[in-house]
Design an enzyme around this catalytic site. Structure first.
Site, PDB file in Angstrom:
ATOM      1  N   HIS A 137       0.363   1.178  -1.305  1.00 56.48           N
ATOM      2  CA  HIS A 137       1.438   0.329  -1.461  1.00 56.48           C
ATOM      3  C   HIS A 137       1.442  -1.112  -0.476  1.00 56.48           C
ATOM      4  O   HIS A 137       0.819  -0.518   0.801  1.00 56.48           O
ATOM      5  CB  HIS A 137       2.929   0.833  -1.134  1.00 56.48           C
ATOM      6  N   ASP A 180       5.884  11.367  -4.575  1.00 60.81           N
ATOM      7  CA  ASP A 180       6.916  12.409  -4.958  1.00 60.81           C
ATOM      8  C   ASP A 180       7.852  11.596  -5.909  1.00 60.81           C
ATOM      9  O   ASP A 180       7.430  10.559  -6.446  1.00 60.81           O
ATOM     10  CB  ASP A 180       7.898  12.633  -3.937  1.00 60.81           C
ATOM     11  N   ASN A 236      -0.837   7.420  -3.531  1.00 61.27           N
ATOM     12  CA  ASN A 236      -0.449   5.687  -4.078  1.00 61.27           C
ATOM     13  C   ASN A 236      -0.729   4.893  -2.709  1.00 61.27           C
ATOM     14  O   ASN A 236      -0.530   5.303  -1.571  1.00 61.27           O
ATOM     15  CB  ASN A 236       0.970   5.633  -4.521  1.00 61.27           C
ATOM     16  N   ILE A 254       5.892   4.204 -12.825  1.00 56.48           N
ATOM     17  CA  ILE A 254       6.551   5.466 -12.014  1.00 56.48           C
ATOM     18  C   ILE A 254       5.911   6.564 -12.790  1.00 56.48           C
ATOM     19  O   ILE A 254       5.875   6.757 -14.022  1.00 56.48           O
ATOM     20  CB  ILE A 254       7.873   5.285 -11.902  1.00 56.48           C
TER      21      ILE A 254
END
Ligand code: GRF
Length: 207
Positions: free
Chosen positions: A116, A148, A114, A99
């Site tokens: 995912h 974020d 990112n 993270i």
């Protein structure tokens, strides 16, 4: 949003922790003449295949290990300084299994992407493919989003669906998702580098 200045390719720093098939796809795309982005470095939190692949491609690499720092904040700062030293326009987390902290997000505000392996907001976290299979969904997929402070909660840029088959295992489904994910990530980076991303609150418009 950052776009390309007068013919200068957009500078990308990749973050990766795993086998590096996604980071390799971005590297391969950036090698094409006319590509709007250029990968300038790959940074990892561990020694891994992604780092080895990048080194074989002649790319600058750096490993910033949490264990080499007294706490999370110190690691976050070291990661930020390392990535900043490569002068990125965009930072791309392509299979980076950590993270990102407040220092990092503050430094590269709105310029961190990112990818995912699920259709967010379904199945956030580190075991998205396993969780989707366990839930019994018939369709999963991948999401490229802005990062974020939450875990996989940033504004969605683009998504693609992938069918889940009866006999899928975590490995077979993840492989099928990754083949779509690689293409989607390159498409999004091409749009970002061309100044074709526009954010409006949580909505990201791709023109
Ligand atoms: C991708 O599915 C990514 O979304 C997830 O880890 C996988 C990375 O694959 N976080 P690879 O290491 O690039 O092959």
């Amino acid at each position: 949003m950052v776009s390309v200045d007068a013919g200068q390719p957009c500078r990308i720093v990749l973050l990766a922790s795993g086998t590096g098939s996604l980071s390799q796809a971005v590297l391969d795309a950036s090698a094409d003449s006319g590509c709007l982005f250029r990968v300038v470095a790959l940074v990892s939190d561990r020694d891994c295949a992604a780092v080895e692949k990048a080194q074989r491609a002649g790319l600058a690499t750096a490993v910033v290990r949490p264990a080499d720092h007294p706490d999370r904040a110190a690691w976050d700062l070291a990661l930020t300084q390392t990535v900043r030293s490569f002068g990125p326009d965009w930072v791309v987390s392509a299979g980076f299994m950590r993270i990102l902290g407040p220092e990092f997000l503050g430094a590269f505000d709105g310029r961190v992407v990112n990818t995912h392996p699920a259709l967010l907001p379904a199945f956030p976290g580190a075991h998205a493919v396993r969780d989707a299979l366990a839930y019994g969904v018939a369709v999963s997929g991948c999401t490229v989003h802005l990062v974020d402070a939450g875990v996989d909660t940033g504004p969605v840029i683009a998504q693609r669906a992938v069918e889940v088959r009866q006999d899928d295992t975590e490995a077979t489904l993840h492989e099928r998702i990754k083949s779509v994910e690689r293409e989607l990530l390159v498409d999004v980076l091409t749009a970002a580098a061309g100044g074709r991303l526009r954010t409006e609150g949580r909505k990201v418009h791709l023109s």
